[in-house]
Design an enzyme around this catalytic site. Structure first.
Site, mmCIF file in Angstrom:
data_model
loop_
_atom_site.group_PDB
_atom_site.id
_atom_site.type_symbol
_atom_site.label_atom_id
_atom_site.label_comp_id
_atom_site.label_asym_id
_atom_site.label_seq_id
_atom_site.Cartn_x
_atom_site.Cartn_y
_atom_site.Cartn_z
ATOM 1 N N TRP A 532 0.832 -1.208 0.000
ATOM 2 C CA TRP A 532 0.000 0.000 0.000
ATOM 3 C C TRP A 532 0.871 1.265 0.000
ATOM 4 O O TRP A 532 0.439 2.319 -0.469
ATOM 5 C CB TRP A 532 -0.931 0.009 1.201
ATOM 6 C CG TRP A 532 -2.063 -0.954 1.080
ATOM 7 C CD1 TRP A 532 -2.173 -2.185 1.646
ATOM 8 C CD2 TRP A 532 -3.279 -0.770 0.342
ATOM 9 N NE1 TRP A 532 -3.365 -2.777 1.309
ATOM 10 C CE2 TRP A 532 -4.067 -1.931 0.512
ATOM 11 C CE3 TRP A 532 -3.771 0.259 -0.450
ATOM 12 C CZ2 TRP A 532 -5.318 -2.078 -0.078
ATOM 13 C CZ3 TRP A 532 -5.030 0.113 -1.036
ATOM 14 C CH2 TRP A 532 -5.774 -1.056 -0.852
ATOM 15 N N GLN A 568 -11.906 1.880 -0.616
ATOM 16 C CA GLN A 568 -10.607 2.547 -0.692
ATOM 17 C C GLN A 568 -10.492 3.762 0.228
ATOM 18 O O GLN A 568 -9.424 4.383 0.287
ATOM 19 C CB GLN A 568 -10.307 2.958 -2.136
ATOM 20 C CG GLN A 568 -10.123 1.787 -3.075
ATOM 21 C CD GLN A 568 -9.029 0.837 -2.625
ATOM 22 O OE1 GLN A 568 -7.992 1.254 -2.142
ATOM 23 N NE2 GLN A 568 -9.268 -0.471 -2.777
#
Length: 831
Positions: A532, A568
């Site tokens: 990430w 998200q």
């Protein structure tokens, strides 16, 4: 005159023909080239994994990512759209492990990290061609040829630069923290990964006894994790709670007074009542004798505010290596850490009785042992929501681990000299972003930022960007921010930044190629970065900033627009915000559209195993991409809400929207061709205004229907412009669909007889001129939303009848129609 229109249209075949036309004309790249580079609209595309096939969630987000860039291109902006791939991390590692039959970290190390990583490199882009085919078939224009990949050397080097910037600001540290840990993957997970894996499971609900030394009394404590009991070092109670000493079957038990009835009944005999403060400090007989002696407070009753009498017994067993409250209390009381588990979550030799047994698997055996020793007061089963590994479905363990973190409460000073904590900068950046739906800014995303905790950046894995920190034997650290810097410091030529390469960059004290002139040796910390971190670095790394494209990036940051799904808000949106706030104290994006989650028609999560949804590619082949696009964007999903996907709903779009518009085109061309063949067509189409965004002159029809549909079109143009500038597609699409109803069910139906009149009839020619103009202009309005049907309308009505040039080759190369106040008559619309 016009190409004959087949009323029995098959939209999938039409779309395939349009795709071939776009490819022949290089239509996408031409749409970018036609717009000036100095007038750019910046779009960031979050990278998906190519380890699986695209699903409806990807198609929905991809459609939003197509509509907005198409619209702003038609408004005169240059919108470059690079596709990217997430290449590192657990998705590909777990696939390769399965393929190679490697079940544990030790298996991978024995197989060879170099061979394992190269297998990951070879397999990570397995489905790229399928992605390209499906994305292209959906009508999305995006550059696959100039794609970026997170495993590229240039991308990884920029990630190193981002990390070093954070390190130099004092945001990176190494320390012990309780982390959600996947024993199946032998690595900790981030908080946003944990949130993807909650599900209901059954666990033991156990009340155990802790006999107090020097008395015939025992304290009852409750737990749902028997596997942590061998690591017990203390029991926590609360000082201001009242505890009762209950006589039960010849024994005496301390329990919170508020829980007494639940365990013993209202009429249970109470021998004594005191506050928890009076019990504090008393010692108890430990359950096991595995832990070493850390502190004089070991195996005593300690006070803690987190203890509650809402459930359990008002007493909590404390294993500082497992659980956040336990860890913090252990830190405060200097209890030490006793973690007898290995990397795969199995007991080691430190607990001989269960050596090699997985933590959760040992629950039953541990309880059996404690029952045989009469230390279990009550044993039940609890159904509760518990986090599982999002990749393997194995229940997570919360354990104290030494990892690398990015601190969110540390100060960051801007170039203007303003100092705030990183979290404060993140919150301020969020206030500058336009979120659609609006409530996400202060709601789901804003609340997540307010509760933000230090980000665990490290993974004990193999295929990823290495954490670029080299550590000396004395603990001194050097963070490397580029390949050139590492080459200079090590004297070694570096051609790859992956673990199996840079871990071998050893510093030899026998020569002068050392980090330190005194000959100190530094070796890289073994972890890789959370993938990430890479996706959050995408705005910089996709263009190899700051090593290349420096001026271009700095002139175009933050992005004008991004779009992804609701999940998200705790993933990509979050990591973008963390890193942009840390590096530049500004948001990474100006405008965000957040789509909701797509469910199966029965409201359940879409499941390949259950086959509860139609295959996307097969559905597109049956009904066409335009219909799928419109079904998804004319729904609650564009408001960030859930959408139950329905094939019948897609077919209804064909019936209620696409076919009526197609019939309108068919009617117009059929009548015009028939009149032309008989020499009775007094009107001729002209390309005036087709290439311009300025209002078209005329027609000056006196017919109320003509004046009304032109006025109604202006109202639509005004509405679309206002709402698209605000990114509220949920207002735009219903208006566009509503106009189709006005055009087909009212204007054309009421005007049909006008086309039957004589050649020189003024009203007939005005009807032709008006309908032609509306169809051409409306094809441009439709272009971002229904790119295939809009293109077909434009090809038939414009390009094919002006083959000599002078008009754009595609509707997507045209300027978006401009509102003409001279044609807008609100009173007529109302009437």
């Amino acid at each position: 005159m016009f190409r004959p229109i087949d009323p029995d249209v098959h939209f999938p075949a039409l779309e395939e023909r349009i795709l071939a036309l776009w490819e022949k004309d290089d239509a996408f790249r031409e749409s970018v080239r036609r717009r000036p580079a100095e007038k750019s609209f910046v779009f960031f595309d979050g990278p998906p994994f190519a380890t699986g096939l695209p699903h409806y969630g990807h198609l929905l987000a991809g459609t939003l990512k197509d509509i907005v860039p198409r619209y702003f291109t038609m408004k005169g902006f240059r919108v470059e759209r690079r596709f990217g791939w997430d290449c590192h991390g657990l998705p590909i590692e777990t696939i390769v492990q399965d393929q190679l039959g490697l079940h544990t970290v030790r298996d991978i190390e024995k197989y060879g990290v170099d061979k394992f990583n190269e297998a990951c490199r070879a397999g990570v882009l397995k489905y790229t061609q399928e992605w390209r085919k499906t994305v292209t078939r959906m009508g999305r224009w995006v550059d696959f040829d100039d794609e970026y990949k997170t495993m590229d050397l240039s991308f990884m080097e920029s990630v190193w630069w981002v990390f070093k910037r954070c390190f130099d600001q004092g945001l990176i540290y190494q320390g012990y923290r309780i982390q959600p840990y996947s024993p199946a993957l032998a690595t900790p997970l981030s908080n946003f990964e944990v949130n993807q894996g909650y599900r209901i499971r059954q666990d033991p609900s156990v009340t155990v006894t802790f006999p107090l030394e020097g008395s015939d009394e025992a304290l009852l404590a409750w737990t749902t994790t028997p596997w942590t009991l061998p690591s017990n070092l203390a029991v926590a109670i609360r000082g201001d709670l009242e505890y009762a000493l209950v006589s039960h079957q010849g024994r005496k038990y301390w329990i919170a007074e508020a829980r007494r009835a639940a365990y013993f009944g209202e009429d249970s005999p109470v021998l004594e009542k005191i506050k928890g403060q009076a019990l504090a400090g008393r010692r108890y007989q430990p359950l096991f004798q595995y832990a070493p002696y850390f502190s004089e407070k070991q195996y005593t009753l300690l006070l803690a505010d987190f203890v509650s009498d809402a459930d359990g017994t008002g007493a909590v067993h404390i294993a500082p290596s497992f659980g956040e409250d336990d860890f913090q209390l252990g830190l405060r009381e200097n209890l030490g850490l006793f973690d007898p588990l290995d990397a795969e979550g199995r007991f080691t030799h430190l607990v001989p009785e269960w050596t090699g047994v997985g933590a959760k698997d040992a629950d039953k055996s541990i309880l059996h042992r404690l029952k045989s020793e009469d230390r279990v007061f009550r044993h039940e089963t609890l159904d509760h929501s518990y986090p599982h590994c999002w990749r393997t479905d194995v229940p997570l363990l919360y354990r104290a681990l030494k990892n690398w973190f990015l601190a969110v409460d540390k100060p960051v000073t801007s170039t203007g000299g303003i100092t705030k904590t990183l979290k404060e900068w993140m919150i301020e950046c969020n206030r500058q972003i336009r979120w659609v739906p609006e409530h996400i800014r202060d709601g789901r995303f804003g609340k997540w930022l307010e509760g933000a905790r230090d980000w665990n950046l490290s993974r004990n894995r193999f295929w990823g960007t290495c954490i670029p920190i080299w550590i000396g034997d004395d603990g001194d650290m050097i963070c490397v921010g580029s390949r050139a810097e590492l080459e200079t410091l090590s004297g070694t030529k570096i051609g790859d930044l992956h673990k199996h390469v840079v871990d071998a960059v050893a510093i030899k004290t026998s020569d002068k190629k050392t980090f330190d002139p005194n000959g100190k040796v530094y070796r890289r910390t073994p972890e890789v970065l959370d993938c990430w971190f890479e996706s959050g670095s995408m705005p910089y790394a996709q263009g190899h900033y700051p090593f290349k494209n420096r001026d271009r990036f700095e002139a175009s940051f933050p992005a004008d627009f991004i779009a992804e799904g609701l999940d998200q808000t705790r993933g990509w949106f979050y990591t973008l915000t963390v890193l942009s706030a840390a590096l530049f104290q500004k948001p990474a994006m100006k405008n965000v559209i957040v789509n909701g989650i797509i469910l199966a028609e029965d409201g359940q999560k879409m499941s390949k195993r259950l086959k509860n949804y139609p295959d996307p590619n097969e559905l597109i082949d049956r009904v066409g991409a335009d219909a799928v696009r419109l079904f998804m964007i004319d729904s609650a999903a564009v408001r960030g809400e859930e959408l139950k996907f329905s094939e019948m709903g897609v077919k209804n779009i064909v019936r209620a929207v696409l076919l009526p518009l197609w019939n309108a085109l068919s009617l117009f061309t059929t009548y015009a061709n028939a009149d032309a063949s008989k020499g009775q067509l007094g009107w001729k189409p002209v390309p005036v205004g087709v290439t311009r965004g300025s209002p078209l002159p005329g027609p000056t029809s006196e017919n109320l229907l003509d004046r009304w549909i032109l006025s109604d079109l202006q109202a639509l143009l005004k509405n679309v412009a206002a709402e698209m500038e605000s990114y509220r597609l949920y207002h735009v699409v219903p208006a566009v669909v509503g106009f189709i109803d006005h055009l087909t069910n009212w204007y054309i139906r009421r005007s049909r007889r006008r086309f039957w009149k004589s050649e020189n009839d003024k009203d007939k020619n005005e009807a032709y001129a008006t309908l032609y103009r509306v169809l051409v202009e409306f094809s441009k309005v439709l272009a971002p939303f229904l790119p295939f049907l809009a293109e077909e309308m434009y090809q038939v009505l414009v390009r094919e009848i002006f083959p000599g040039g002078g008009v754009p080759t595609s509707v997507h190369h045209c300027d978006f129609p401009v509102f003409d106040p001279a044609l807008h008559d609100e009173a007529l619309n109302a009437k």
